[in-house]
Design an enzyme around this catalytic site. Structure first.
Site, PDB file in Angstrom:
ATOM      1  N   ASP A  47       0.838  -1.210   0.000  1.00 23.29           N
ATOM      2  CA  ASP A  47       0.000   0.000   0.000  1.00 23.29           C
ATOM      3  C   ASP A  47       0.872   1.259   0.000  1.00 23.29           C
ATOM      4  OD1 ASP A  47      -2.237  -1.570   0.045  1.00 23.29           O
ATOM      5  OD2 ASP A  47      -2.703  -1.233   2.164  1.00 23.29           O
ATOM      6  N   GLU A 105      -2.084  -2.004  -9.175  1.00 24.12           N
ATOM      7  CA  GLU A 105      -0.832  -1.237  -9.214  1.00 24.12           C
ATOM      8  C   GLU A 105      -0.657  -0.502 -10.523  1.00 24.12           C
ATOM      9  OE1 GLU A 105       0.208  -5.490 -10.504  1.00 24.12           O
ATOM     10  OE2 GLU A 105      -1.236  -4.492  -9.191  1.00 24.12           O
TER      11      GLU A 105
END
Length: 298
Positions: free
Chosen positions: A187, A209
């Site tokens: 994260d 991502e």
């Protein structure tokens, strides 16, 4: 707050401005309603429109309606109509035309300030709701839906002959980062890359991502330079992990606007370029201008 006032009388404009400016409001006064609408369209910081019903060339009701359409384009705007003839018909027509409030002309100081306090509460709430609806909660940049909305706006402005480029980015070996260092570090990596990309233009997280960057008024060569700069800056990132700093890289695909293009086609070419960057070794920039990429979009 930034406030636009529209009235055919300069005396009324002076009176209302005199009530507002000492309270710290930034006031923009107009006798021409069309000029006021043009100003509103180009000044998103304006939060309140105060207009008389008797204005020209657009009537006050037409101005209310046009302003309401602007507000639907993801911006907070509170519309107050003024009239010296306060009656149920005027009030109903104003509210039906998109006004949020109705006030006598010229307004009393206490009533005007009270209504503006209500306007500030409402526009602040609207602004927060818009931000929540358009922002990816993890990365803090635009979410997928909001990014595509921005891209379509940019495409409309580019037309057939304008300049517009797109960069897609993907964190390399992201699953390995999560597996070896934990999802908390993953994260942090997403947040760090998103922050970097957002420094270069309108950035969005497409999912996981993968990120997108919209570059208005930018040709291919300049967009490639942006992507290469980001590629280098990502290499310099250090993400705090339990066993020490974690490094990462990104791959980038670049495309630019061509005549008769669409946002979907622009993104498809960038996506193919990104795929080539990933399969060609990662940590690199590939442009959709190469013969190979053009052939794959045929």
């Amino acid at each position: 707050m930034h406030i636009v006032i529209v009235d055919s009388s300069r005396v009324v404009l002076k009176i209302v401005s005199g009530l507002l400016e000492p309270r710290g409001h930034v006031v923009h006064s107009f006798t021409d309603s069309a000029e006021a609408l043009a100003f509103l369209s180009n000044q998103p910081e304006v939060r309140v429109l105060i207009t008389s019903l008797q204005v020209r060339p657009l009537s006050g009701l037409e101005l209310c309606w046009s302003a309401r359409l602007l507000a639907e384009e993801r911006r907070p705007l509170y519309v107050i109509t003024m009239s010296s003839a306060r009656n149920e018909r005027n009030l109903a027509e104003a509210l039906d035309s998109g006004a949020d409030d109705f006030i006598d002309k010229p307004p009393g100081a206490e009533e005007l300030h009270a209504r503006l306090r209500a306007a500030e509460r409402l526009t602040t709430l609207q602004e927060n709701l818009i931000r929540l609806a358009e922002t990816d909660p993890l990365s803090g940049i635009l979410n997928r839906r909001a990014f595509f909305a921005q891209a379509n706006t940019g495409a409309d402005r580019a037309g057939n002959h304008g300049r517009l480029s797109m960069v897609l980015a993907d964190i390399d070996h992201f699953k390995r980062i999560n597996d070896e260092h934990g999802h908390d570090v993953g994260d942090l990596a997403i947040q760090a890359v998103a922050k970097l990309i957002a420094t270069e233009g309108k950035a969005g997280r497409l999912g996981g991502e993968e990120f997108a960057l919209l570059l208005p008024e930018t040709g291919l060569e300049a967009a490639e330079a942006v992507a290469r700069r980001l590629c280098l800056r990502v290499r310099d990132l250090r993400i705090r992990g339990a066993r020490g700093p974690v490094t990462l890289t990104c791959s980038f695909g670049v495309s630019t606007w061509v005549e008769g293009d669409s946002v979907e086609a622009l993104m498809k070419r960038a996506d193919i370029a990104l795929y080539e960057a990933k399969t060609g070794g990662r940590d690199r920039v590939v442009s959709a201008a190469t013969d190979l990429i053009l052939a794959r979009t045929a």
